[in-house]
Design a protein around this motif. Structure first.
Motif, PDB file in Angstrom:
ATOM      1  N   TRP A 281      34.846  14.974 -28.216  1.00 55.87           N
ATOM      2  CA  TRP A 281      34.727  14.377 -29.553  1.00 55.87           C
ATOM      3  C   TRP A 281      35.296  15.324 -30.598  1.00 55.87           C
ATOM      4  O   TRP A 281      36.003  14.899 -31.518  1.00 55.87           O
ATOM      5  CB  TRP A 281      33.265  14.076 -29.842  1.00 55.87           C
ATOM      6  CG  TRP A 281      33.067  13.492 -31.224  1.00 55.87           C
ATOM      7  CD1 TRP A 281      33.190  12.187 -31.607  1.00 55.87           C
ATOM      8  CD2 TRP A 281      32.734  14.231 -32.403  1.00 55.87           C
ATOM      9  NE1 TRP A 281      32.945  12.058 -32.953  1.00 55.87           N
ATOM     10  CE2 TRP A 281      32.669  13.294 -33.470  1.00 55.87           C
ATOM     11  CE3 TRP A 281      32.473  15.577 -32.674  1.00 55.87           C
ATOM     12  CZ2 TRP A 281      32.356  13.675 -34.772  1.00 55.87           C
ATOM     13  CZ3 TRP A 281      32.173  15.964 -33.972  1.00 55.87           C
ATOM     14  CH2 TRP A 281      32.112  15.016 -35.005  1.00 55.87           C
TER      15      TRP A 281
ATOM     16  N   CYS B 149      39.379  15.612 -29.970  1.00 56.44           N
ATOM     17  CA  CYS B 149      40.177  14.390 -30.100  1.00 56.44           C
ATOM     18  C   CYS B 149      40.041  13.730 -31.470  1.00 56.44           C
ATOM     19  O   CYS B 149      40.929  12.967 -31.873  1.00 56.44           O
ATOM     20  CB  CYS B 149      39.778  13.379 -29.023  1.00 56.44           C
ATOM     21  SG  CYS B 149      40.191  13.882 -27.342  1.00 56.44           S
ATOM     22  N   SER B 150      38.961  14.009 -32.175  1.00 51.25           N
ATOM     23  CA  SER B 150      38.748  13.320 -33.455  1.00 51.25           C
ATOM     24  C   SER B 150      39.714  13.772 -34.536  1.00 51.25           C
ATOM     25  O   SER B 150      39.853  13.103 -35.561  1.00 51.25           O
ATOM     26  CB  SER B 150      37.307  13.554 -33.934  1.00 51.25           C
ATOM     27  OG  SER B 150      37.040  14.942 -34.067  1.00 51.25           O
TER      28      SER B 150
ATOM     29  N   THR C 276      34.818   9.338 -23.443  1.00 49.83           N
ATOM     30  CA  THR C 276      34.692   9.803 -24.826  1.00 49.83           C
ATOM     31  C   THR C 276      36.057   9.973 -25.470  1.00 49.83           C
ATOM     32  O   THR C 276      36.297   9.541 -26.609  1.00 49.83           O
ATOM     33  CB  THR C 276      33.924  11.130 -24.866  1.00 49.83           C
ATOM     34  OG1 THR C 276      32.634  10.965 -24.272  1.00 49.83           O
ATOM     35  CG2 THR C 276      33.767  11.622 -26.294  1.00 49.83           C
TER      36      THR C 276
ATOM     37  N   THR D 172      37.859   6.573 -26.039  1.00 52.99           N
ATOM     38  CA  THR D 172      37.268   5.820 -27.142  1.00 52.99           C
ATOM     39  C   THR D 172      37.869   6.241 -28.481  1.00 52.99           C
ATOM     40  O   THR D 172      38.118   5.415 -29.364  1.00 52.99           O
ATOM     41  CB  THR D 172      35.739   6.025 -27.171  1.00 52.99           C
ATOM     42  OG1 THR D 172      35.176   5.575 -25.935  1.00 52.99           O
ATOM     43  CG2 THR D 172      35.109   5.260 -28.328  1.00 52.99           C
ATOM     44  N   ILE D 173      38.145   7.540 -28.597  1.00 53.88           N
ATOM     45  CA  ILE D 173      38.719   8.068 -29.838  1.00 53.88           C
ATOM     46  C   ILE D 173      40.228   7.884 -29.876  1.00 53.88           C
ATOM     47  O   ILE D 173      40.798   7.452 -30.880  1.00 53.88           O
ATOM     48  CB  ILE D 173      38.357   9.560 -29.989  1.00 53.88           C
ATOM     49  CG1 ILE D 173      36.838   9.728 -30.052  1.00 53.88           C
ATOM     50  CG2 ILE D 173      39.008  10.154 -31.234  1.00 53.88           C
ATOM     51  CD1 ILE D 173      36.373  11.162 -29.993  1.00 53.88           C
TER      52      ILE D 173
ATOM     53  N   ASP E 171      44.156   5.643 -32.063  1.00 55.03           N
ATOM     54  CA  ASP E 171      45.415   6.233 -32.513  1.00 55.03           C
ATOM     55  C   ASP E 171      46.585   5.839 -31.618  1.00 55.03           C
ATOM     56  O   ASP E 171      47.615   6.512 -31.603  1.00 55.03           O
ATOM     57  CB  ASP E 171      45.294   7.762 -32.538  1.00 55.03           C
ATOM     58  CG  ASP E 171      44.295   8.242 -33.562  1.00 55.03           C
ATOM     59  OD1 ASP E 171      44.400   7.832 -34.727  1.00 55.03           O
ATOM     60  OD2 ASP E 171      43.391   9.011 -33.194  1.00 55.03           O
TER      61      ASP E 171
END
Length: 276
Positions: free
Chosen positions: A53, A56-57, A145, A148-149, A153
């Motif tokens: 998280w 990748c965020s 996880t 999902t992020i 993109d």
């Protein structure tokens, strides 16, 4: 007339299998009797989720060129996060063996089971099985996880892709690989502190060998477990730093298989030659 009976090979084999099953059960009890086992195993998926998280965020903040060169497979199994997990698996492997030496329990174990080879093998089987299950759960958590992020993109990938599946399997396998290597180090260096120091420092130093432009140093660097795992969890985009002599997938798999086998074989040879 006196008659004699000879034990059959089948009965002897069945008894041997039964005794080894009992030994596996005993080693499983000893593994989960340590509080550190629960801590390390429970934290692995949590660390993977938080690490993915965090890394990748921020992908949407990079420029267009970096976005185009981004490797979503490497992002799904971030090397920093998984490097930390590898160290944890190695530490668990070390404590599996060195804690028995430091507490003196190993004397009782070898008295109950004189065959030291079977004791070490049973420990390796139990440790590899448990960490493989944890590795699978952690790999699933890490991949889901990240995807999902990254899907937001337009960087999402499917597990059905050959390279992606390869990276997923490698990430599942790297934890038992490091755990068995750590257990072998704990068998060779029976002091917990020294064994932990070696298990943490040795992979770091080996993985830090620069590949450069020399085939020999590149082969040495590529053979490190973490570097072999890095090669298997990469799509080979511009974002990846693969060096001038990147290893093939087969070479990386051989490296991952060779390290636990060779270190465990060394431990099996030396454990018979030492006094407790």
């Amino acid at each position: 007339m006196v008659t004699t009976t000879r034990p059959t090979t089948v009965a002897a084999g069945a008894e041997l299998r039964g005794r080894f099953r009992d030994l596996l059960a005993a080693e499983r009890i000893k593994l989960f009797s340590q509080r550190s086992t629960y801590v390390l195993l429970a934290l692995a998926p949590v660390i993977a989720i938080c690490g993915e998280w965090f890394t990748c965020s921020g992908v949407h903040l990079v420029g267009a060129s970096a976005h185009a060169a981004y490797d979503p497979l490497r992002g799904s199994f971030n090397s920093g996060t998984w490097g930390f997990l590898m160290v944890g698996a190695s530490m668990l492997g070390v404590l599996t063996m060195s804690s028995e030496y430091s507490s003196g329990l190993i004397r009782t174990t070898f008295l109950a089971v004189p065959s030291r080879l079977r004791v070490v093998l049973a420990k390796a089987v139990v440790l590899a099985s448990v960490t493989c299950v944890v590795g699978l759960i952690t790999a699933i958590a890490s991949f889901l996880t990240a995807q999902t992020i990254l899907s937001g993109d337009q960087l999402g990938i499917s597990i059905s892709q050959p390279s992606v599946l390869q990276g997923f399997v490698a990430s599942t396998a790297i934890l038992p690989v490091c755990a068995v290597i750590g257990m072998a180090i704990g068998t060779l260096i029976r002091t917990s502190v020294a064994a932990l120091f070696t298990a943490v420092l040795a992979p770091v130093l080996l993985g830090a060998v620069p590949s450069g432009s020399n085939h020999l140093t590149a082969a040495l660097s590529n053979s490190a477990p973490q570097n072999a795992w890095n090669a298997l969890t990469s799509l080979g985009t511009e974002w990846d730093s693969v060096g001038p002599f990147p290893p093939t997938a087969l070479q990386s798999w051989i490296a991952l298989a060779s390290w636990p086998l060779l270190t465990l074989l060394t431990a099996l040879v030396l454990v018979r030659r030492r006094d407790v």
